[in-house]
Design a protein around this motif. Structure first.
Motif, PDB file in Angstrom:
ATOM      1  N   ILE A  42       0.926  -1.207  -0.062  1.00  0.00           N
ATOM      2  CA  ILE A  42      -0.073   0.246   0.016  1.00  0.00           C
ATOM      3  C   ILE A  42       0.864   1.223   0.184  1.00  0.00           C
ATOM      4  N   GLU A  43       0.703   2.140  -0.862  1.00  0.00           N
ATOM      5  CA  GLU A  43       1.432   3.417  -0.936  1.00  0.00           C
ATOM      6  C   GLU A  43       0.349   4.392  -0.742  1.00  0.00           C
ATOM      7  N   THR A  44       0.987   5.522   0.267  1.00  0.00           N
ATOM      8  CA  THR A  44       0.205   6.481   0.611  1.00  0.00           C
ATOM      9  C   THR A  44       0.817   7.852  -0.362  1.00  0.00           C
ATOM     10  N   ASP A  45      -0.375   8.601  -1.071  1.00  0.00           N
ATOM     11  CA  ASP A  45       0.049   9.690  -1.549  1.00  0.00           C
ATOM     12  C   ASP A  45       0.431  10.797  -0.568  1.00  0.00           C
ATOM     13  N   PRO A  46       1.571  11.439  -0.792  1.00  0.00           N
ATOM     14  CA  PRO A  46       2.147  12.385   0.188  1.00  0.00           C
ATOM     15  C   PRO A  46       1.144  13.732   0.174  1.00  0.00           C
ATOM     16  N   LYS A  47       0.718  14.027  -1.024  1.00  0.00           N
ATOM     17  CA  LYS A  47      -0.081  15.419  -0.824  1.00  0.00           C
ATOM     18  C   LYS A  47      -1.594  15.363  -0.498  1.00  0.00           C
ATOM     19  N   ASN A  48      -2.164  14.235  -0.679  1.00  0.00           N
ATOM     20  CA  ASN A  48      -3.455  14.105  -0.152  1.00  0.00           C
ATOM     21  C   ASN A  48      -3.831  12.897   0.728  1.00  0.00           C
ATOM     22  N   GLY A  49      -2.936  12.087   1.095  1.00  0.00           N
ATOM     23  CA  GLY A  49      -3.109  11.157   2.040  1.00  0.00           C
ATOM     24  C   GLY A  49      -3.673   9.824   1.451  1.00  0.00           C
ATOM     25  N   GLN A  50      -4.306   9.912   0.340  1.00  0.00           N
ATOM     26  CA  GLN A  50      -4.953   8.617  -0.405  1.00  0.00           C
ATOM     27  C   GLN A  50      -3.919   7.445  -0.547  1.00  0.00           C
ATOM     28  N   ARG A  51      -4.673   6.198  -0.136  1.00  0.00           N
ATOM     29  CA  ARG A  51      -3.905   5.115   0.017  1.00  0.00           C
ATOM     30  C   ARG A  51      -4.316   4.279  -1.361  1.00  0.00           C
ATOM     31  N   THR A  52      -3.281   3.850  -1.853  1.00  0.00           N
ATOM     32  CA  THR A  52      -3.562   2.869  -3.308  1.00  0.00           C
ATOM     33  C   THR A  52      -2.766   1.584  -2.853  1.00  0.00           C
ATOM     34  N   LEU A  53      -3.538   0.425  -3.509  1.00  0.00           N
ATOM     35  CA  LEU A  53      -2.913  -0.793  -3.115  1.00  0.00           C
ATOM     36  C   LEU A  53      -2.079  -1.115  -4.598  1.00  0.00           C
ATOM     37  N   MET A  54      -0.794  -1.124  -4.445  1.00  0.00           N
ATOM     38  CA  MET A  54       0.288  -1.564  -5.689  1.00  0.00           C
ATOM     39  C   MET A  54       0.236  -3.097  -5.962  1.00  0.00           C
ATOM     40  N   PRO A  55       0.050  -3.492  -7.238  1.00  0.00           N
ATOM     41  CA  PRO A  55       0.123  -4.791  -7.171  1.00  0.00           C
ATOM     42  C   PRO A  55       1.634  -5.293  -7.294  1.00  0.00           C
ATOM     43  N   PRO A  56       1.723  -6.732  -7.192  1.00  0.00           N
ATOM     44  CA  PRO A  56       3.106  -7.173  -7.330  1.00  0.00           C
ATOM     45  C   PRO A  56       3.591  -6.961  -8.599  1.00  0.00           C
ATOM     46  N   SER A  57       4.922  -6.799  -8.689  1.00  0.00           N
ATOM     47  CA  SER A  57       5.803  -6.494  -9.889  1.00  0.00           C
ATOM     48  C   SER A  57       7.114  -7.250  -9.725  1.00  0.00           C
ATOM     49  N   VAL A  58       7.768  -7.294 -11.045  1.00  0.00           N
ATOM     50  CA  VAL A  58       9.095  -8.125 -11.261  1.00  0.00           C
ATOM     51  C   VAL A  58      10.023  -6.975 -11.457  1.00  0.00           C
ATOM     52  N   THR A  59      11.133  -6.704 -11.008  1.00  0.00           N
ATOM     53  CA  THR A  59      12.061  -5.531 -11.482  1.00  0.00           C
ATOM     54  C   THR A  59      13.299  -6.374 -11.885  1.00  0.00           C
ATOM     55  N   VAL A  60      13.902  -5.904 -12.939  1.00  0.00           N
ATOM     56  CA  VAL A  60      15.013  -6.489 -13.602  1.00  0.00           C
ATOM     57  C   VAL A  60      16.228  -5.516 -13.292  1.00  0.00           C
ATOM     58  N   THR A  61      17.300  -6.012 -12.634  1.00  0.00           N
ATOM     59  CA  THR A  61      18.599  -5.384 -12.647  1.00  0.00           C
ATOM     60  C   THR A  61      19.778  -5.954 -13.289  1.00  0.00           C
ATOM     61  N   PHE A  62      20.623  -5.153 -13.916  1.00  0.00           N
ATOM     62  CA  PHE A  62      21.691  -6.050 -14.546  1.00  0.00           C
ATOM     63  C   PHE A  62      23.112  -5.689 -14.013  1.00  0.00           C
ATOM     64  N   ARG A  63      23.661  -6.769 -13.541  1.00  0.00           N
ATOM     65  CA  ARG A  63      25.070  -6.476 -12.986  1.00  0.00           C
ATOM     66  C   ARG A  63      26.015  -6.980 -13.856  1.00  0.00           C
ATOM     67  N   SER A  64      26.921  -6.139 -14.454  1.00  0.00           N
ATOM     68  CA  SER A  64      27.742  -6.369 -15.245  1.00  0.00           C
ATOM     69  C   SER A  64      29.041  -7.389 -14.897  1.00  0.00           C
ATOM     70  N   ALA A  65      29.528  -8.209 -15.645  1.00  0.00           N
ATOM     71  CA  ALA A  65      30.821  -9.043 -15.236  1.00  0.00           C
ATOM     72  C   ALA A  65      32.058  -8.371 -15.264  1.00  0.00           C
ATOM     73  N   VAL A  66      33.118  -8.758 -14.172  1.00  0.00           N
ATOM     74  CA  VAL A  66      34.173  -8.248 -13.919  1.00  0.00           C
ATOM     75  C   VAL A  66      34.863  -7.753 -15.212  1.00  0.00           C
ATOM     76  N   LYS A  67      34.864  -8.763 -16.134  1.00  0.00           N
ATOM     77  CA  LYS A  67      35.612  -8.627 -17.199  1.00  0.00           C
ATOM     78  C   LYS A  67      35.074  -7.235 -18.268  1.00  0.00           C
ATOM     79  N   LEU A  68      33.901  -7.436 -18.263  1.00  0.00           N
ATOM     80  CA  LEU A  68      33.244  -6.016 -19.034  1.00  0.00           C
ATOM     81  C   LEU A  68      33.580  -4.815 -18.427  1.00  0.00           C
ATOM     82  N   ARG A  69      33.496  -4.932 -17.053  1.00  0.00           N
ATOM     83  CA  ARG A  69      33.735  -3.498 -16.487  1.00  0.00           C
ATOM     84  C   ARG A  69      35.134  -3.167 -16.509  1.00  0.00           C
ATOM     85  N   LYS A  70      36.083  -4.152 -16.580  1.00  0.00           N
ATOM     86  CA  LYS A  70      37.600  -3.857 -16.758  1.00  0.00           C
ATOM     87  C   LYS A  70      38.041  -3.455 -18.244  1.00  0.00           C
TER      88      LYS A  70
END
Length: 92
Positions: free
Chosen positions: A59-87
């Motif tokens: 549940i997220e609460t809007d700081p401006k008006n205090g309205q509460r909203t149920l946020m659905p589940p989600s999948v976030t993808v992050t990328f971690r580069s390999a050491v070889k690529l960073r070098k």
């Protein structure tokens, strides 16, 4: 580099046409997306890892008006580069 130039470089390196290289890129994208949607990480040696993180519903609460909203589940993808690529990126 944009998508079009990447696909043309892949086509040149694999000695195939642009349409085939584009289909290969689309297939790779779909495989990574489908695997991450199933919460599986995708590791490409020498390149990096696509990590899937599931955010539960909350549940997220809007700081401006205090309205509460149920946020659905989600999948976030992050990328971690390999050491070889960073070098390789820092040595340029």
């Amino acid at each position: 580099m944009d998508n079009r130039s990447l696909i043309s470089k892949v086509a040149k390196r694999t000695q195939s046409d642009v349409k085939t290289a584009g289909a290969m890129a689309d297939a790779l994208t779909r495989i990574i997306a489908d695997s991450n949607a199933a919460l599986d990480n995708v590791a490409i040696p020498g390149f990096g890892t696509f990590i899937a993180l599931k955010n539960d519903e909350h549940i997220e609460t809007d700081p401006k008006n205090g309205q509460r909203t149920l946020m659905p589940p989600s999948v976030t993808v992050t990328f971690r580069s390999a050491v070889k690529l960073r070098k390789a990126a820092t040595s340029r």
